[in-house]
Design an enzyme around this catalytic site. Sequence first.
Site, short mmCIF file in Angstrom:
data_model
loop_
_atom_site.label_atom_id
_atom_site.label_comp_id
_atom_site.label_asym_id
_atom_site.label_seq_id
_atom_site.Cartn_x
_atom_site.Cartn_y
_atom_site.Cartn_z
N GLY A 169 0.81 -1.22 0.00
CA GLY A 169 0.00 0.00 0.00
C GLY A 169 0.84 1.27 0.00
O GLY A 169 0.40 2.30 0.47
N LYS A 242 -1.94 3.91 -6.35
CA LYS A 242 -2.52 4.06 -7.69
C LYS A 242 -3.80 4.87 -7.67
O LYS A 242 -4.63 4.72 -6.76
CB LYS A 242 -2.82 2.66 -8.24
CG LYS A 242 -1.57 1.79 -8.33
CD LYS A 242 -1.92 0.32 -8.37
CE LYS A 242 -0.65 -0.52 -8.33
NZ LYS A 242 -0.93 -1.95 -8.06
N ARG A 298 -3.09 -11.95 -4.57
CA ARG A 298 -4.52 -11.75 -4.29
C ARG A 298 -5.16 -11.10 -5.51
O ARG A 298 -4.47 -10.74 -6.45
CB ARG A 298 -4.65 -10.81 -3.09
CG ARG A 298 -3.87 -9.50 -3.33
CD ARG A 298 -4.12 -8.45 -2.31
NE ARG A 298 -3.13 -7.40 -2.33
CZ ARG A 298 -3.15 -6.31 -3.09
NH1 ARG A 298 -4.12 -6.13 -3.97
NH2 ARG A 298 -2.19 -5.40 -3.01
N ARG A 344 -10.10 5.48 -9.70
CA ARG A 344 -10.52 5.20 -8.32
C ARG A 344 -11.14 6.47 -7.75
O ARG A 344 -10.47 7.50 -7.66
CB ARG A 344 -9.32 4.80 -7.46
CG ARG A 344 -8.62 3.55 -7.90
CD ARG A 344 -7.63 3.11 -6.82
NE ARG A 344 -6.79 2.03 -7.30
CZ ARG A 344 -6.00 1.30 -6.52
NH1 ARG A 344 -5.95 1.55 -5.22
NH2 ARG A 344 -5.25 0.33 -7.01
#
Length: 462
Positions: A169, A242, A298, A344
């Site tokens: 992160g 991101k 993941r 996002r």
Amino acid sequence: MSDAGRPIRRLFVANRGEIAVRIVDACRVLEIESVVGVSDADRDTMAARLANRSVCIGPAKAAESYLRKEAIVAAALGTGCDAVHPGYGFLSERSEFRRYCDEHRLTFVGPSAAAMEALGDKLSARHIAEKLGLPTVPGADNVRSPEDARRFGESAGYPFLLKASAGGGGRGMRIVRSAKDADAAYNGASAEALAAFGDATLYIERYIERARHIEVQVLGDGQGNVIHLGERDCSTQRRHQKLIEEGPSPVLGEHDRVRMAADAVRLATHVQYKGAGTVEFILDLDSKCYYFLEMNTRIQVEHPVTEMITRRDLVAEMILIAGGAPLSFSQADVVTQGHAIECRINAEDFRSDFRPSPGQLTKWQIPTGPGIRVDSHCYAGYRVPPFYDSMIAKVIVLGSDRTDAIEKMKLALDNFLVEGVKTTIPFHQLVLSHPDFTDSRVTTQWVESVFLSTTTTSPDAS
Ligand code: ADP
Ligand code: ADP
Ligand code: MG
């Protein structure tokens, strides 16, 4: 153990937000029942409404709910589930959680604990990648003091990055531009890594000033099949996180595209990878060389970009694989078409340094139309809680080419009407119209070093 695979009948969703909704939707497609574990603050979230059942796993604080493996496994067993999907973030990359699920005969939707351990630790992944002949960023291990860092700088030069082996992160990372930075950078990175990940181990990578972040989506079935589904370019970032992702990469040449995908498949094959994973690379725009960065074991936030250009359902596929099925399609079946972009959308005020803006959504009207997809857990009247990640939606568009996708995204964002909280929609609108973005000249530093320093961010300018 449960890893042998048995078809999943009832799946426990151990996550929140949009990815919980995404997993519930995949269960519906597969005719699998779903149970969502929610914290006190998430009782009225969309996933709880859509799932067959929801169950409270603890208080709002993630450390007392979404991060408590005992609470999650007890809730999964108590509701008769036979499998757990961890989503992204939270416990998704913790091998001890996977082992705990195994011990309780719950199928974990993801790779083996051994694969998670080999690849989840960045230093370990770097060593495996080197052994397999993947290019890695020049750097050093065994960085145990600011003196070690200075020694690297003296012999190999500045700038370089101190990175946390357990990091994620965008945290646990500090740039060292000269010897005088070493103390603060070392102490800052190791303290942040210890606090966030419980592990202060650091390593060094040469700092690539003009970089693109490019990653390859892979799928493996643990039965000998590993394939890739092309790449995503996630270079529009702020603080190593991101903000916009797209696929295919507008800057990657065909030769490197083929090599990078083969590198990703080689790494995943080495650990008999099972499920969906992403191999991240960094492309140095000056030397034109790319290097392996890390592997995320993941599903990723930006997986819809790949779903749009390949027309494949990655979340359904990873659930089927966890249930013991072989991959339902082969490498030759993967054909990419068009260009996809994802923005996002966060509940943040980008004009005030992206300060979180939780609160009630008094208006929520999402864009629709051909080639437009919105992944979200929000609805009109929903109260965005202050406790978690501030992402409230992802807007994904598919265009015939990049120009078409940009135009489609602009239209979608114009038609996305949110009131009650501040959002990053205006930020995205400005970026999408910026010539550096339309001409694909952005680097991973661009938002901070160019865009935010040259764009008027006063509220009057909106
Ligand atoms: P992606 O590449 O899928 O976007 P990110 O690195 O942005 O992945 O992480 C996705 C989510 O998981 C974010 O909410 C991020 O804050 C969280 N996250 C990532 N790594 C960790 C970690 N090691 N510990 C806790 N949260 C993490
Ligand atoms: P995380 O686990 O936090 O996602 P990564 O290693 O994937 O960490 O790096 C996240 C981002 O940090 C990259 O996308 C890139 O923008 C930046 N970064 C990482 N390593 C380097 C490097 N060696 N040089 C320049 N930028 C880097
Ligand atoms: Mg990363």
